[in-house]
Write an enzyme that holds these catalytic residues in place. Structure first.
Site, mmCIF file in Angstrom:
data_model
loop_
_atom_site.group_PDB
_atom_site.id
_atom_site.type_symbol
_atom_site.label_atom_id
_atom_site.label_comp_id
_atom_site.label_asym_id
_atom_site.label_seq_id
_atom_site.Cartn_x
_atom_site.Cartn_y
_atom_site.Cartn_z
ATOM 1 C CE LYS A 1 48.639 41.414 37.623
ATOM 2 N NZ LYS A 1 49.349 40.147 37.725
ATOM 3 C CG HIS B 1 53.505 44.104 39.672
ATOM 4 N ND1 HIS B 1 53.724 43.072 38.794
ATOM 5 C CD2 HIS B 1 52.433 43.745 40.417
ATOM 6 C CE1 HIS B 1 52.815 42.129 38.993
ATOM 7 N NE2 HIS B 1 52.023 42.513 39.978
ATOM 8 C CD GLU C 1 51.856 41.273 44.017
ATOM 9 O OE1 GLU C 1 50.653 41.044 44.001
ATOM 10 O OE2 GLU C 1 52.457 41.813 43.069
HETATM 11 P P1 PGA Z 1 47.133 37.566 40.627
HETATM 12 O O1 PGA Z 1 48.064 38.886 40.499
HETATM 13 O O2 PGA Z 1 46.170 37.820 41.755
HETATM 14 O O3 PGA Z 1 46.462 37.429 39.301
HETATM 15 O O4 PGA Z 1 48.054 36.434 40.929
HETATM 16 C C1 PGA Z 1 48.526 39.560 41.625
HETATM 17 C C2 PGA Z 1 49.398 40.715 41.200
HETATM 18 O O5 PGA Z 1 50.176 40.577 40.251
HETATM 19 O O6 PGA Z 1 49.341 41.809 41.790
#
Ligand code: PGA
Length: 252
Positions: free
Chosen positions: A11, A95, A167
């Site tokens: 990110k 995403h 996700e």
């Molecule tokens: P997280 O994020 O593991 O911090 O929950 C996953 C993602 O957004 O790909």
């Protein structure tokens, strides 16, 4: 047998020195996990640096986004051919943070997926429902819409060179993880949707789970038959945690 993939979505995190030490840490442990694919997804500004640091390792490189089109007057944007040119092989598409914060709609996500395929990048298409949608019983309808809008534009055969990441939006960065059974149910549904279009692609396509994956919940998730690895956010910023998740995904 589908090869497991553990992808670290960094990110908007990292300074040059943090990126260097994170890669050093991952690299030191990664050799032990040659049965899986390991991928890191830094910010655009760190891609070249990470590419250089990853020379002579098996760790793969990807970007978190792209903009459709090869070049042009799109201030601030980065294209698929540019990503290929600096050594990326993968790119995240759709995403939930892009869909929500940057208002990417189904058409734009599909166009980005198409641009990735045209550039010969492997798109990782992210799909998932919000908490409200799950409570309303709309999970499958939402996933189907997110997937079918891409299939309509590019055709099912493009998925031979793609990865899907399930996700659940309510699990991203919240510490709430889908139970292995909840995740498996959606992964099986996604595979069935692909099989309705093309059976062989359904057998080979990798479907990752993402959303608060940590070392202590990873093993149970990866034990599910339709979960082929993980898209890891927070825990990918710590080399040890990330490597523990890689370890959990290794088939013994
Ligand atoms: P997280 O994020 O593991 O911090 O929950 C996953 C993602 O957004 O790909």
């Amino acid at each position: 047998m589908r090869k497991r993939l553990i992808a670290g979505n960094w990110k908007m995190h990292g300074s040059v020195s943090q990126v260097k030490s994170l890669i050093t840490g991952i690299q030191q442990g990664a050799q032990s996990y040659s049965t899986i694919d390991i991928l890191v997804l830094p910010t655009f500004v760190h891609l070249s640096l990470v590419h250089d640091l990853l020379q002579s390792t098996a760790i793969k490189l990807g970007a978190q986004d792209l903009y459709p089109g090869a070049q042009g007057a799109f201030t601030g944007a980065v294209s698929g051919p540019m990503l290929i040119d600096i050594g990326c092989q993968y790119v995240l598409i759709g995403h939930s943070e892009r869909r929500t914060i940057f208002h990417e709609n189904l058409d734009l996500v599909a166009a980005k997926f198409k641009a990735a395929i045209s550039a010969q990048l492997f798109p990782i298409l992210c799909v998932g429902e919000t908490n409200d949608e799950r409570k309303q019983g709309e999970t499958e309808a939402i996933i189907e819409e997110q997937l079918e809008s891409v299939i309509r534009l590019v055709g099912i055969h493009a998925f031979q060179h793609a990865i899907i990441a399930y996700e659940p939006v309510w699990a991203i960065g919240t510490g709430l993880t889908a139970t292995p059974e909840q995740a498996q149910a959606v992964h099986a549904f996604i595979r069935k949707l692909i099989a309705n279009n093309q059976v062989d692609i359904a057998k080979t396509i990798r479907i990752l789970y993402g959303g608060s994956v940590k070392a202590d919940n990873a093993r149970a998730l990866f034990a599910m038959p339709d979960i082929d690895g993980g898209l890891i956010g927070g825990a990918s910023l710590d080399a040890n945690q990330f490597l523990n998740i890689c370890e959990a995904s290794c088939t013994k």
